[in-house]
Scaffold this motif. Structure first.
Motif, PDB file in Angstrom:
ATOM      1  N   ALA A  67       0.818  -1.191   0.000  1.00  0.00           N
ATOM      2  CA  ALA A  67       0.000   0.000   0.000  1.00  0.00           C
ATOM      3  C   ALA A  67       0.865   1.259   0.000  1.00  0.00           C
ATOM      4  O   ALA A  67       0.568   2.225  -0.688  1.00  0.00           O
ATOM      5  CB  ALA A  67      -0.919  -0.007   1.219  1.00  0.00           C
ATOM      6  N   SER A  94       3.864   1.499  -1.204  1.00  0.00           N
ATOM      7  CA  SER A  94       4.723   1.600  -2.376  1.00  0.00           C
ATOM      8  C   SER A  94       4.026   2.259  -3.552  1.00  0.00           C
ATOM      9  O   SER A  94       4.664   2.838  -4.414  1.00  0.00           O
ATOM     10  CB  SER A  94       5.190   0.207  -2.807  1.00  0.00           C
ATOM     11  OG  SER A  94       5.988  -0.363  -1.826  1.00  0.00           O
ATOM     12  N   ALA A  95       2.722   2.136  -3.623  1.00  0.00           N
ATOM     13  CA  ALA A  95       2.007   2.694  -4.771  1.00  0.00           C
ATOM     14  C   ALA A  95       2.190   4.209  -4.785  1.00  0.00           C
ATOM     15  O   ALA A  95       2.002   4.860  -3.768  1.00  0.00           O
ATOM     16  CB  ALA A  95       0.529   2.346  -4.669  1.00  0.00           C
ATOM     17  N   PRO A  96       2.637   4.725  -5.936  1.00  0.00           N
ATOM     18  CA  PRO A  96       2.845   6.168  -5.985  1.00  0.00           C
ATOM     19  C   PRO A  96       1.494   6.877  -5.926  1.00  0.00           C
ATOM     20  O   PRO A  96       0.569   6.532  -6.657  1.00  0.00           O
ATOM     21  CB  PRO A  96       3.535   6.405  -7.324  1.00  0.00           C
ATOM     22  CG  PRO A  96       3.346   5.172  -8.110  1.00  0.00           C
ATOM     23  CD  PRO A  96       2.888   4.074  -7.220  1.00  0.00           C
ATOM     24  N   VAL A  97       1.390   7.824  -5.066  1.00  0.00           N
ATOM     25  CA  VAL A  97       0.134   8.520  -4.890  1.00  0.00           C
ATOM     26  C   VAL A  97       0.397  10.011  -4.971  1.00  0.00           C
ATOM     27  O   VAL A  97       1.403  10.491  -4.439  1.00  0.00           O
ATOM     28  CB  VAL A  97      -0.472   8.160  -3.512  1.00  0.00           C
ATOM     29  CG1 VAL A  97      -1.703   9.004  -3.226  1.00  0.00           C
ATOM     30  CG2 VAL A  97      -0.816   6.682  -3.469  1.00  0.00           C
ATOM     31  N   VAL A  98      -0.483  10.701  -5.655  1.00  0.00           N
ATOM     32  CA  VAL A  98      -0.339  12.146  -5.766  1.00  0.00           C
ATOM     33  C   VAL A  98      -0.362  12.726  -4.355  1.00  0.00           C
ATOM     34  O   VAL A  98      -1.222  12.373  -3.542  1.00  0.00           O
ATOM     35  CB  VAL A  98      -1.513  12.729  -6.598  1.00  0.00           C
ATOM     36  CG1 VAL A  98      -1.390  14.236  -6.703  1.00  0.00           C
ATOM     37  CG2 VAL A  98      -1.540  12.080  -7.958  1.00  0.00           C
ATOM     38  N   GLY A  99       0.603  13.566  -4.123  1.00  0.00           N
ATOM     39  CA  GLY A  99       0.578  14.262  -2.856  1.00  0.00           C
ATOM     40  C   GLY A  99       1.383  13.591  -1.751  1.00  0.00           C
ATOM     41  O   GLY A  99       1.552  14.143  -0.684  1.00  0.00           O
ATOM     42  N   ARG A 100       1.877  12.357  -2.040  1.00  0.00           N
ATOM     43  CA  ARG A 100       2.690  11.710  -1.012  1.00  0.00           C
ATOM     44  C   ARG A 100       4.150  11.855  -1.403  1.00  0.00           C
ATOM     45  O   ARG A 100       4.513  11.587  -2.546  1.00  0.00           O
ATOM     46  CB  ARG A 100       2.326  10.230  -0.897  1.00  0.00           C
ATOM     47  CG  ARG A 100       3.015   9.556   0.284  1.00  0.00           C
ATOM     48  CD  ARG A 100       2.350   8.261   0.670  1.00  0.00           C
ATOM     49  NE  ARG A 100       2.493   7.247  -0.343  1.00  0.00           N
ATOM     50  CZ  ARG A 100       1.724   6.149  -0.415  1.00  0.00           C
ATOM     51  NH1 ARG A 100       0.731   5.985   0.444  1.00  0.00           N
ATOM     52  NH2 ARG A 100       1.917   5.270  -1.348  1.00  0.00           N
ATOM     53  N   PRO A 101       5.020  12.270  -0.498  1.00  0.00           N
ATOM     54  CA  PRO A 101       6.419  12.441  -0.883  1.00  0.00           C
ATOM     55  C   PRO A 101       7.071  11.101  -1.224  1.00  0.00           C
ATOM     56  O   PRO A 101       6.625  10.053  -0.751  1.00  0.00           O
ATOM     57  CB  PRO A 101       7.051  13.078   0.360  1.00  0.00           C
ATOM     58  CG  PRO A 101       6.142  12.716   1.490  1.00  0.00           C
ATOM     59  CD  PRO A 101       4.772  12.585   0.923  1.00  0.00           C
ATOM     60  N   LEU A 102       8.110  11.210  -2.038  1.00  0.00           N
ATOM     61  CA  LEU A 102       8.774   9.999  -2.520  1.00  0.00           C
ATOM     62  C   LEU A 102       9.813   9.530  -1.517  1.00  0.00           C
ATOM     63  O   LEU A 102      10.727  10.261  -1.177  1.00  0.00           O
ATOM     64  CB  LEU A 102       9.436  10.322  -3.849  1.00  0.00           C
ATOM     65  CG  LEU A 102       9.995   9.195  -4.648  1.00  0.00           C
ATOM     66  CD1 LEU A 102       8.926   8.182  -4.997  1.00  0.00           C
ATOM     67  CD2 LEU A 102      10.631   9.730  -5.910  1.00  0.00           C
ATOM     68  N   LYS A 103       9.645   8.336  -1.008  1.00  0.00           N
ATOM     69  CA  LYS A 103      10.698   7.763  -0.165  1.00  0.00           C
ATOM     70  C   LYS A 103      10.716   6.255  -0.350  1.00  0.00           C
ATOM     71  O   LYS A 103       9.675   5.649  -0.637  1.00  0.00           O
ATOM     72  CB  LYS A 103      10.484   8.124   1.303  1.00  0.00           C
ATOM     73  CG  LYS A 103       9.245   7.499   1.919  1.00  0.00           C
ATOM     74  CD  LYS A 103       9.280   7.668   3.414  1.00  0.00           C
ATOM     75  CE  LYS A 103       8.013   7.172   4.095  1.00  0.00           C
ATOM     76  NZ  LYS A 103       7.793   5.760   4.145  1.00  0.00           N
ATOM     77  N   ALA A 104      11.881   5.709  -0.214  1.00  0.00           N
ATOM     78  CA  ALA A 104      11.975   4.268  -0.383  1.00  0.00           C
ATOM     79  C   ALA A 104      11.308   3.600   0.809  1.00  0.00           C
ATOM     80  O   ALA A 104      11.685   3.860   1.945  1.00  0.00           O
ATOM     81  CB  ALA A 104      13.428   3.849  -0.476  1.00  0.00           C
ATOM     82  N   PRO A 105      10.301   2.793   0.583  1.00  0.00           N
ATOM     83  CA  PRO A 105       9.582   2.196   1.693  1.00  0.00           C
ATOM     84  C   PRO A 105      10.358   1.086   2.373  1.00  0.00           C
ATOM     85  O   PRO A 105       9.970   0.636   3.439  1.00  0.00           O
ATOM     86  CB  PRO A 105       8.304   1.667   1.050  1.00  0.00           C
ATOM     87  CG  PRO A 105       8.637   1.480  -0.388  1.00  0.00           C
ATOM     88  CD  PRO A 105       9.744   2.405  -0.719  1.00  0.00           C
TER      89      PRO A 105
END
Lengths: 317, 630, 518, 315
Positions: free
Chosen positions: A252, A254-265
């Motif tokens: 959940a 890992s899925a790229p979502v608009v508005g969530r910052p990018l970080k390696a999970p």
């Protein structure tokens, strides 16, 4: 009971590297023994990443693959013989690649007629009537019937694929990544069509996909597969809003979502376990932040209330 | 069928072959009614008459028989035998091949072992032994030639059948209630037949040669009957004194076999679907550039890479696919530009056009400018392009399994990227390759450098792809859907890596994707493409928050987002237009809820201010309005 | 491949092209184009003329044919006596002759040779088989009288005995060599002849070198190389290209190539007859008129002049004119007369008969059998006989023909080369020689008169009387026409002009001792 | 790798057994017998029967098969009836000659075929491509024996550039240049068809490979076009070319029969043809088994080469 599909202790192993003499090099357990029930009229979403065994499961359900162990019951009737024709009347299959699932040398009409002839033995007029009925349902024009598969776009071909599955008049349909080959704008059309058909015909779906958002959008219940086992199963709302298995949570997040910052999970070094040399205990433990000693010792089984079970010794709350 | 013949005759060589073959066949058919001398009547007094003599157009043979007559009768026989042998071999061989390929497992094993045995047997000796066992005669030679060719067909057809038997439509047929026999006949066979026809058309010539060979050895037709091989065999003793008796049948065999081969090639090409789309042509080292293009002054001199009015087309037969129909883009140092669009929107072609990597044929750049640091690349020499490729502008491609060379170790592929531009010692290059692998967080870099691509997981492979792009510290990286083929957990890792790298190294990235989530997380700016053109462009947060073009907003709406629960999705009706037949005006008009008559009768410009522009007459919100809202 | 090896290969190929040495064969070494690989160099084990051509230069017999004739003269035996009843032959042997392997030639050696061939219990009998041992089947016993005298005892008078001794089957091999090599003797021959064996490379060459100790004067050339070149066309090409000095059995079509100054063409008629066996037991040819019709219908002149380019003469009867003393000069060949043939066929009611015709593809003395067969087929077709040809490779052909034509075919090609007028008719025309009785009368001809004449001729030791009997036989056989008598071959050979003193023998042997090469 | 080679060798055994059985049965089916061939014109049914008995040919079929097989496993291939010498001696001697001829032709056709195919693909639709395509087409359409005959006529008889036949000059030869001189025509005639087949296949394999993504990757890296074609593309194309080289090796070996006849090359092909015609059963059987074993061995080499080239093949 109103169970459409009942699966008990179903598993599949493949033999790798057959030798002339002596035992084979190895046995890959593509699917560990699992139990599954799907209610009539329900959509069960099956989620997992590549190699988790979801296609193996799907192919066994429709009789294209012989199970190593286990029992499949459709609408209360056990099906043990792997004769796809026997399964065909009860459970049908929609393929991932809509174009390659249509024989390029046959017209759409010939393709549509096959199940009617071989599964139901209908006469010519009867067939024509059924086909036009179904074409109406999936909003395809009848003039398509005399064309060949290569003349259609992916979205149209998938409608034809669905229409063919419908002609068998089965109550259960396995949808194996039915939209992953389609463009997003077309994907929504097909998903909506599937939803309509289900409502009209009171169908039961097993919806297999790697795309969590899509699965969430269509499913009543969701099963999460990892390395050949169900690690979490429950109602759609429960599973994604409050996942109990760390893997589900990882998916959940890992899925790229608009508005969530990018970080390696997770840690970059993690890789899937080797199927020829499976780890002991929980297959996920190497990637798991919550792993405890018990995880290495034995493999967890599904536990928890009926509407939300997880196979984890140290589940997330 | 008509299409088949049209394709066949478009190929001039095949047409020539067909015509020659037609003439030969007609002559062979008419031989009994033509006013020819009796081919078997000897007149030893008139032996070895030279060609072009009275009454004997091609001269006579060692027994004074008319060579023209014998040639035609011989051709008739040789053709018949060749065709018959090919037909028999194809039928039996294909049946064996289909059965072995379809059923697989033990059946396959046993059959193919048998085929192996026959193939290990020297074929001429096998033929010879068969003829020896059955007795000489053309019919027995036919059987022998057919028999020795059965394994060839069996093997070929088996391979094809295996691939077809695993196709999804075979599974579908099984689910439709068809039995094995019916599937073989109605699903497999129709798909194998073109291959059989191809194999046959390319082997008939060979069969004629082989039959001729047996006849040449005296194992074919019985005297006085003529076939081409026995004519050659009989003439052999007079080769030195009267070469014409050898040359006449020899040349005829050559002509026939050559015509058959030409025709066979033509049939193969016409039946091969890949050739219809022109896909079997070799891509040139750099994309073709239309010489008559209108040149364009390079755009934004500030930009690292600036694209102006780029137009790239695919010309397949008489159709023109306008994949990129006038794109303007620029990227500044350290910036990440996203290009988003559905398949066929032209985003990849735009990216590949930059370094001339669009396959050509059929691709051709027909207009526009691509400038790197002010230097024009469209129409630049191959030498210039090559110097930039991988050095200043590097690519990361979609499917790392397909884009890495399967037969080279990844370390070698990395060092090659370096040594292609910098003449440094091998050892140093190796060291650098290992550093690169470390830079992309590959564990055990030294040992992984010795792996082959297939030994790595998808995520690791894509890291290698990224390392390769970083090899020469480029200024720009063009990433063409680098995570599409990956699982979602792996995708997250790769995206995070790319993001880190770009910040560490100040890279400019052009990132192509179809996923809004990815754009939102990675890109500073985004351009939305539809049918080969940019329909909306601006800051990514801006666009994703307030899409203005109806396409952008509708597209975003139809993508389910996690956390929304079970729901009905908002689909966009209809299909994207095919770029070989674009409607006038707005390409999206047909699917657009806001459509007005103006939309389809005029060219619509990309309008906008500064960082935000849109190609729409009736946007969801006007850009000015949009700004005010902020 | 490194650059260096590339260079080496390149240089080698340039060398290969520039060097011209191959066009010129060396002096004093004669290179002979043979028609086939020899089967063995053991005279007792072989049957083919091709092999005899080598053997005659390596071995000697007790007697030999006088040059240019088929008359017998002394060789290893200096002298002999025949008992009055014609049953005992006593030979005085030549002194001081040694085999190539150094062992001595003497009476023991002669006895060893014949015992090996004839006695099944002889320790070296298994070095066979000896297919032509029946040439000496009349020999009951060989006895060593003293080291230089040997006595043969026959079970019945047998006129061709001396002639058979001169035949290659009678050549004397070294017993020591047989003992040393056993079954491999055929590849390691040792005789007393003018040349001794040096080397045999399969399918490349057999080399023999001059025997400097030869009792009858040493040979002119240092060595002879026999090259097996099966294909006549290649043989011709080699001759034209200078790869060989001497070729035998020049194909008729190639003769015109050798008319120039660079070559000498040699011809010699020999005891050869080419005929068609007719099946007299069943089918149309059971009727004498049909057999005669076939003899009239075939244009033999055209065959010998055109197909064979004059390398043969029309045969008149079963005995070739080369046996001058036994030949019936008064015989005229059947003329080419298709009308007469048609009339005879009509008379016999055999018009339009369907006939099966066995044709061979090659074979010893068969000349150009396919072309000849085809021409014959066309001639017979022209008089209304429907002839179907079936071709067979030579050995298969013999396997079909020798057991008799009954039930299989109506006619078959055949040719014989013999050393005595007795051989062919005795083996192929007598009633007692029908295939089931072990003979070669595959067409089942039977005439008691002929049988009697042949038996009488064989028992007589008086040549004049034998001649008379044979001439009588020829007249009867010609009239009965059990065969179609087609051709008597004139053996030919071509030498390059560098070769001198070469002549062919009526025996078809190739004697190369006195041949020299510039 | 060693294990893989061993496995392949092991799997060749049943194939070879099958071949022994096939060749034995075929020879048993062929009418006629060696005795006739040995006895020549003087073969009477009586003598033939006696000789066949002496040669052990009157035993039941299965018995003869197992005796033959048993002897062969002990290295005894028997004696040739017609040549009167051990089968193995003859076969090895003749096979040697064939190996020189077929080996040269094979190297020739592999090198030229692949080079022609690559050049043709790299210059698709250019002049070189058209010229090569035409030459190749001519090559695969001409009967090799006819080509051989014409070559003899032109280069040996008329121009006297090259020797007509044989493997070595009869006198003064025997060295490498001499061998090469004798090899040029037969090797060329033998390889022409295979060059054509290989060139056509190499061309299409190259065209196929050149469309692959990894070629685009190589170009995107900035690899020079020469490297793209001859290193990247050719290596990948070899994966589909090598199996065809294996098949062509078989054809070259088989096709050598005609060439050996035309050029009187002392090879095994001609020996086997003669032996079949003479019903020299043991020689045919031994020769075929030998040739087939070599072919099978060669195929194993091809497979091993393939697996060395392509690490994806499971070994």
């Amino acid at each position: 009971m109103n169970t459409a599909v009942h699966v008990e202790n179903l598993s599949k192993s493949f033999v790798v590297g057959k030798r002339l003499l002596g035992p084979p090099k190895g046995i890959v357990k593509a699917l560990h023994p699992l139990n599954l029930d799907v209610e009539k009229g329900e959509t069960l979403g099956i989620v997992g990443e590549s190699g988790c065994g979801k296609s193996t499961l799907a192919r066994m359900l429709v009789g294209l693959l012989e199970p190593t162990t286990g029992l499949i019951e459709i609408s209360g009737e056990p099906l043990q013989n792997t004769d796809p024709a026997l399964f065909g009347r009860k459970i049908q299959y929609v393929f991932q690649d809509p174009v390659s699932s249509l024989n390029p040398r046959k017209t759409i009409r010939q393709i549509m007629e096959a199940p009617l002839v071989h599964l139901h033995g209908l006469g010519r007029d009867e067939r024509a009537r059924r086909i036009s009925e179904i074409f109406e349902m999936v909003s395809l024009r009848e003039e398509f019937l005399d064309r060949y598969p290569h003349e259609f776009s992916g979205g149209q071909a998938q409608r034809i694929g669905i229409a063919r599955a419908l002609t068998a008049d089965a109550q259960v349909i396995v949808l194996d990544e039915p939209v992953s080959a389609l463009d997003v704008s077309v994907q929504a059309q097909v998903l909506n069509l599937l939803a309509d058909l289900k409502r009209q015909l009171n169908l039961t779906y097993l919806f297999i996909s790697h795309d969590l958002a899509v699965v969430e959008a269509v499913s009543d219940r969701i099963a999460v597969l990892y390395f050949g086992s169900i690690v979490e199963v429950g109602t759609a709302a429960e599973v994604f809003s409050s996942p109990r298995h760390p893997y589900t949570k990882l998916l959940a997040e890992s899925a790229p979502v608009v508005g969530r910052p990018l970080k390696a999970p997770e840690n970059a070094e993690t890789e899937l376990p080797d199927p020829l040399d499976p780890p002991t205990g929980c297959a996920f433990r190497a990637r798991c932040r919550n792993a405890i000693a018990e995880c290495a010792a034995s493999s967890p089984s599904l536990e928890g209330p009926a509407n939300h079970q997880a196979a984890c010794f140290n589940p997330l709350s | 069928m008509r299409q088949f013949f049209a394709l066949l005759f478009r190929n001039r060589l095949a047409a020539a072959g067909a015509i020659v073959m037609a003439i030969v066949v007609v002559l062979a058919l008419l031989t009994p009614v033509l006013p020819l001398a009796d081919p078997d009547v000897t007149n030893t007094g008139d032996r070895f008459i030279r060609p072009f003599s009275d009454g004997h157009l091609l001269g006579t043979d060692h027994l004074g028989r008319d060579l023209l007559s014998r040639l035609l009768w011989g051709t008739r026989l040789s053709l018949a035998v060749g065709f018959a042998a090919a037909l028999i071999a194809a039928t039996i061989g294909s049946a064996i091949g289909i059965i072995a390929g379809y059923f697989g497992g033990r059946t396959d094993n046993i059959i193919m072992r048998g085929v192996d045995m026959l193939m290990a047997f020297p074929y001429i000796l096998l033929a010879l032994a068969i003829v020896a066992a059955l007795g000489p005669g053309l019919f027995n030679a036919l059987i022998a030639v057919a028999a020795v060719n059965v394994p060839f067909f069996a093997r070929n057809i088996r391979g094809i059948t295996v691939s077809i038997a695993h196709k999804e439509f075979v599974d579908a047929a099984r689910l439709s209630g068809m039995g094995d026999m019916r599937i073989i006949l109605s699903e497999v066979l129709p798909n194998v037949i073109p291959v059989i026809v191809i194999a046959m058309s390319t082997t008939i010539g060979w069969m004629i040669l082989e039959t001729a060979g047996l006849s040449f050895l005296g194992l074919g037709s019985q005297p006085p009957q003529a076939d081409l091989g026995s004519m050659l065999g009989e003439a052999r003793s007079a080769l030195i004194t009267n070469p014409h008796t050898s040359i006449v049948p020899g040349a005829m065999i050559l002509v026939i076999v050559m015509a058959i081969n030409l025709l066979g090639d033509g049939i193969r090409d016409a039946l091969d679907p890949r050739l219809k789309s022109g896909a079997l042509s070799r891509p040139k080292p750099a994309t073709l550039v239309d010489k008559n293009r209108t040149e364009m002054p390079p755009g934004d001199p500030e930009a690292l890479l600036s694209i102006r009015d780029l137009r790239t087309e695919f010309r397949i037969k008489d159709k023109i696919y306008k994949a990129v129909g006038g794109v303007d883009l620029s990227v500044r140092p350290g910036e990440c530009l996203g290009i988003i669009g559905e398949s066929g929107s032209g985003k990849s072609v735009t990216a590949l056009s930059v370094m001339g990597l669009v396959s050509s044929p059929p691709g051709i750049i027909t207009a526009g400018s691509v400038a790197f640091k002010g230097e024009e690349l469209v129409g630049a020499s191959y030498k210039t392009l090559r110097a930039y490729r991988g050095d200043r502008v590097a690519y990361i491609f979609q499917d790392p399994l397909a884009t890495l060379h399967p037969l080279f170790r990844i370390g070698d592929q990395l060092t090659e990227a370096i040594t292609s531009h910098h003449a440094i010692p091998k050892k140093e290059a190796n060291q650098r390759a290992i550093e690169l692998l470390r830079a992309v967080r590959i564990p055990n870099a030294e040992s992984r450098a010795k792996s082959f691509p297939h030994e790595l997981s998808g995520g690791m492979r894509q890291r290698v792809g990224i390392a390769m792009a970083l090899a020469n510290d480029p200024d720009v990286i063009i990433a063409d859907e680098p995570t599409t083929a990956l699982d979602v957990t792996v995708q997250a890792q790769i995206l995070a890596l790319l993001n880190d790298l770009r910040r560490e190294r100040g890279l400019a990235i052009i990132f192509i994707t179809h996923d809004f989530g990815v754009v939102a997380q990675l890109c500073d700016r985004v351009a939305v493409m539809y049918a080969g053109r940019i329909v909306e462009e601006g800051d990514s947060a801006d666009i994703l928050g307030n899409p203005v073009h109806p396409y952008t907003s509708r597209l975003m709406a139809c993508v389910p987002e996690l956390g929304g629960g079970k729901r009905e999705l908002e689909a966009i009706p209809g299909l994207p237009p095919v770029v070989n037949n674009l409607p006038a005006g707005c390409a999206f008009a047909e699917r657009c809820a806001n459509r007005q008559p103006q939309c389809t009768n005029q060219e619509i410009e990309l309008i906008g201010t500064g960082s935000r522009s849109v190609r729409c007459l009736f946007p969801e919100k006007s850009l000015v309005e949009d700004r005010e809202l902020q | 491949m490194t650059r260096r090896t590339l260079l080496a290969v390149g240089t080698a190929s340039v060398l290969a092209f520039s060097a011209q040495s191959f066009a010129q064969t060396p002096e004093n070494v004669l290179i002979v184009g043979q028609i086939a690989e020899p089967k063995a160099l053991d005279p007792a084990a072989v049957t083919a003329v091709n092999d005899f051509r080598i053997l005659m230069n390596v071995y000697d017999g007790l007697v030999r044919y006088q040059s240019g004739t088929l008359e017998v003269e002394p060789a290893l035996a200096t002298d002999w006596e025949i008992s009055d009843d014609g049953k005992v032959y006593t030979f005085k042997l030549r002194d001081g002759v040694t085999f190539h392997d150094g062992s001595d030639f003497n009476a023991e050696a002669v006895k060893f040779n014949f015992d090996r061939m004839l006695k099944e219990d002889h320790p070296y009998h298994d070095t066979g088989p000896f297919p032509l041992s029946f040439f000496f089947s009349a020999v009951q016993d060989v006895e060593v009288v003293d080291p230089m005298t040997v006595k043969f005892t026959l079970d019945a008078p047998y006129a061709p005995f001396l002639s058979n001794l001169a035949y290659p089957t009678g050549l004397i091999v070294s017993p020591e060599a047989v003992k040393a090599h056993g079954k491999e003797f055929g590849r390691n021959p040792s005789g007393t002849g003018p040349f001794k064996f040096a080397e045999w490379k399969s399918n490349e060459r057999v080399v023999v070198e001059r025997n400097d100790d030869y009792w009858d004067g040493t040979a002119q050339t240092e060595a002879i190389v026999f090259r097996p070149i099966t294909d006549a066309n290649t043989r011709t090409a080699e001759m034209l290209a200078g790869g060989i000095d001497l070729m035998v059995e020049v194909p008729p079509v190639a003769l015109s190539q050798f008319e120039g100054d660079g070559y000498n063409l040699v011809e010699q008629a020999g005891p050869h007859v080419w005929f068609l066996i007719l099946n007299a037991k069943e089918g149309p040819f059971a009727d004498k008129r049909v057999r005669q019709a076939a003899n009239y219908a075939i244009n033999k002149q055209a065959i010998v002049d055109d197909v064979l380019e004059g390398t043969a003469a029309v045969a008149a009867g079963p005995t070739p004119p080369a046996f001058a003393w036994a030949y019936n000069e008064s015989l005229e060949p059947y003329p080419y007369d298709p009308e007469k043939a048609k009339a005879l066929l009509k008379e016999a009611g055999a018009e339009g008969a369907e006939l099966t015709f066995y044709v061979t593809e090659g074979g010893s003395g068969m000349l150009d059998p396919v072309a000849m067969g085809t021409a014959i087929q066309a001639d017979l077709q022209a008089v209304g006989l429907d002839v179907k040809i079936e071709t067979y490779e030579w050995n298969t052909f013999l396997g079909q023909v020798n057991p008799g034509l009954e039930g299989k075919a109506d006619m078959a090609e055949m040719a014989w080369m013999t050393n005595d007028p007795d051989t062919l008719p005795y083996l192929a025309l007598r009633t007692e020689a029908w295939p089931d009785k072990g003979g070669f009368n595959s067409g089942y001809y039977s005439n008691p008169e002929v049988d009697e004449l042949l038996e009488a001729a064989r028992a007589s030791t008086d040549q004049a009387e034998r001649a008379k009997l044979y001439q009588q036989m020829q007249t009867i056989v010609q009239e009965d026409a059990p065969w179609v008598f087609v051709a008597n071959w004139k053996q030919n050979a071509v030498t390059s002009s560098r070769v001198e003193n070469f002549e062919l023998q009526p025996s078809f042997f190739l004697l190369l001792k006195d041949v020299s090469k510039k | 790798m060693a294990g893989y080679i061993f496995k392949r060798l092991l799997s060749a055994i049943p194939v070879l057994f099958g071949i022994t059985l096939i060749v034995f049965l075929i020879m048993a089916m062929i009418p006629g017998d060696p005795a006739t061939a040995i006895l020549g014109s003087y073969a009477t049914p009586e003598n033939v029967a006696k000789l066949n008995r002496d040669l052990g040919l009157d035993a039941p079929l299965w018995q003869r098969y197992f005796i033959w097989l048993g002897n062969m496993l002990q290295g005894d291939f028997g004696r040739s009836f017609a040549l009167n010498r051990p089968v193995l001696d003859e076969v090895i001697e003749r096979f040697n000659a064939t190996l020189i001829l077929a080996g040269t032709a094979f190297i020739l056709c592999s090198l030229l075929g692949v080079i022609a195919g690559v050049v043709s693909a790299a210059r698709q639709y250019g002049f070189a491509d058209k010229a090569i395509t035409f030459a190749v087409l001519l090559g695969i359409s001409i009967p090799s024996f006819f080509l051989g005959m014409m070559m003899v006529l032109l280069f040996a008889v008329n121009l006297k550039w090259l020797p007509v036949s044989g493997m070595y000059a009869i006198y003064g030869g025997g060295d490498l240049p001499d061998l090469i001189r004798h090899l040029i025509m037969p090797a060329t005639a033998l390889s022409v068809v295979a060059i054509g087949v290989i060139a056509r296949l190499s061309r299409s394999a190259m065209l196929e490979v050149l469309r692959q993504d990894f070629i685009r990757t190589a170009r995107a890296k900035g690899v020079h076009e020469f490297g793209v074609i001859w290193r990247h593309a050719l290596k990948a194309a070899m994966v589909s070319i090598i199996p065809v080289l294996g098949i062509q090796a078989g054809f070259v070996l088989s096709g050598a029969v005609y060439i050996e006849m035309v050029f009187q090359w002392p090879g095994v092909g001609r020996m086997l043809v003669d032996a079949i015609l003479k019903r020299d059963i043991l020689l045919v059987q031994g020769g075929v088994v030998f040739v087939a074993a070599c072919y099978v061995l060669f195929n194993i080499i091809v497979d091993v080469a393939q697996s060395m080239l392509d690490p994806r093949i499971k070994t």
